[in-house]
Design an enzyme around this catalytic site. Structure first.
Site, PDB file in Angstrom:
ATOM      1  N   ALA A  89      16.521  76.272  61.463  1.00  0.00           N
ATOM      2  CA  ALA A  89      17.094  76.594  62.768  1.00  0.00           C
ATOM      3  C   ALA A  89      17.754  75.355  63.353  1.00  0.00           C
ATOM      4  CB  ALA A  89      16.025  77.122  63.722  1.00  0.00           C
ATOM      5  N   ASP A  90      18.850  75.578  64.064  1.00  0.00           N
ATOM      6  CA  ASP A  90      19.500  74.481  64.765  1.00  0.00           C
ATOM      7  C   ASP A  90      20.123  75.015  66.048  1.00  0.00           C
ATOM      8  OD1 ASP A  90      20.398  71.507  64.326  1.00  0.00           O
ATOM      9  OD2 ASP A  90      22.102  72.557  65.225  1.00  0.00           O
TER      10      ASP A  90
END
Length: 200
Positions: free
Chosen positions: A77-78
Site C-alpha cells: 500500500a502507498d
C-alpha cells in the site's frame, strides 16, 4: 513457515506503518508484517500522476517483500496526497510539514491510496486504489505550532493523520475514512475476499 493454520498462503503486510497494521488487525485478519525498503523514484511523480504513483509504489513495495518467499500473498500500500498538480508524500522534516500543511489547509485535496495483492512466486496480482476528498479546517496559529512541535506529522502522507486530532484538522471527508488513515479497508476487504481470505 509460509502458510497459516488453515492452509492458505501466508498473508503479509509489506508496511512498517503502525496505522495500517492496526486497521488490518482490527478487521480480524491474521497476517505478518515485513516492511518494504522500496524508495520512491524522484522522477515518478512527474510521469505517473497521483493514482499511477500510488498504485505503482504499492506494487513495488509488495514485490520487494514477495521476492523473499516461495508461498505467500503480500499486501502493498502507498498513500499520496494530491492538491491540483502537486503531490505530497511524507514530510522530510518540520519545515516540510509546515509547507505541506500550509498548502492543504486552504484548499480541498485528495488522499489516494494504491493497494496491491501479489502472489509469490507466480506474480499474479490485483492492483486498485481509493480516493477520498478532504476539506481541512484552518488551525489557529498556536495550535498549528503546537502540532509541528509534537512531531505527530512524521511518517504521514500530507503531514497529518485524521486519527490524530481529526476534529481539529478535518472539516469534511467524502470517501473512505480508513483510506485517509492509510489503508482503505472497504477496498482491501473486497480484494482479500476474492483471494479467499476472510476475517477470523
Amino acid at each position: 513457515m509460509e502458510s497459516n493454520h488453515s492452509g492458505k498462503k501466508r498473508l503479509i503486510l509489506a508496511s512498517a506503518s503502525p496505522r495500517r497494521r492496526q486497521l488490518l488487525a482490527e478487521a480480524g485478519y491474521r497476517f505478518d508484517v515485513i516492511a518494504s525498503d522500496v524508495h520512491e523514484p524522484s522522477e515518478a511523480k512527474e510521469h505517473l500522476g497521483p493514482v499511477g504513483l500510488a498504485e505503482a509504489l504499492s506494487f513495488l513495495k509488495a514485490r520487494c517483500v514477495a521476492e523473499r518467499f516461495t508461498r505467500a500473498t503480500v499486501i502493498g500500500a502507498d498513500t499520496v496526497v494530491a492538491l491540483g498538480d502537486c503531490l505530497y508524500g511524507k514530510p522530510v522534516d518540520a519545515a516540510d510539514a509546515r509547507h505541506i500543511l500550509g498548502a492543504l489547509m486552504h484548499h480541498p485535496h485528495q488522499v489516494i491510496t494504491g493497494v496491491t495483492l501479489l502472489d509469490a512466486p507466480d506474480g499474479h496480482r490485483e492492483i486498485a486504489h481509493a480516493v477520498t476528498r478532504v476539506v481541512m479546517n484552518p488551525m489557529p496559529p498556536a495550535a498549528f505550532e503546537a502540532y509541528l512541535r509534537s512531531g505527530l506529522w512524521a511518517g504521514k502522507a500530507g503531514a497529518y493523520g485524521v486519527q490524530d486530532h481529526g476534529d481539529e484538522f478535518v472539516r469534511s471527508l467524502d470517501g473512505s475514512f480508513s483510506n485517509v488513515v492509510g489503508l482503505p479497508m472497504e477496498l482491501l476487504e473486497g480484494m482479500l475476499r476474492r483471494w479467499g481470505y476472510e476475517p477470523e
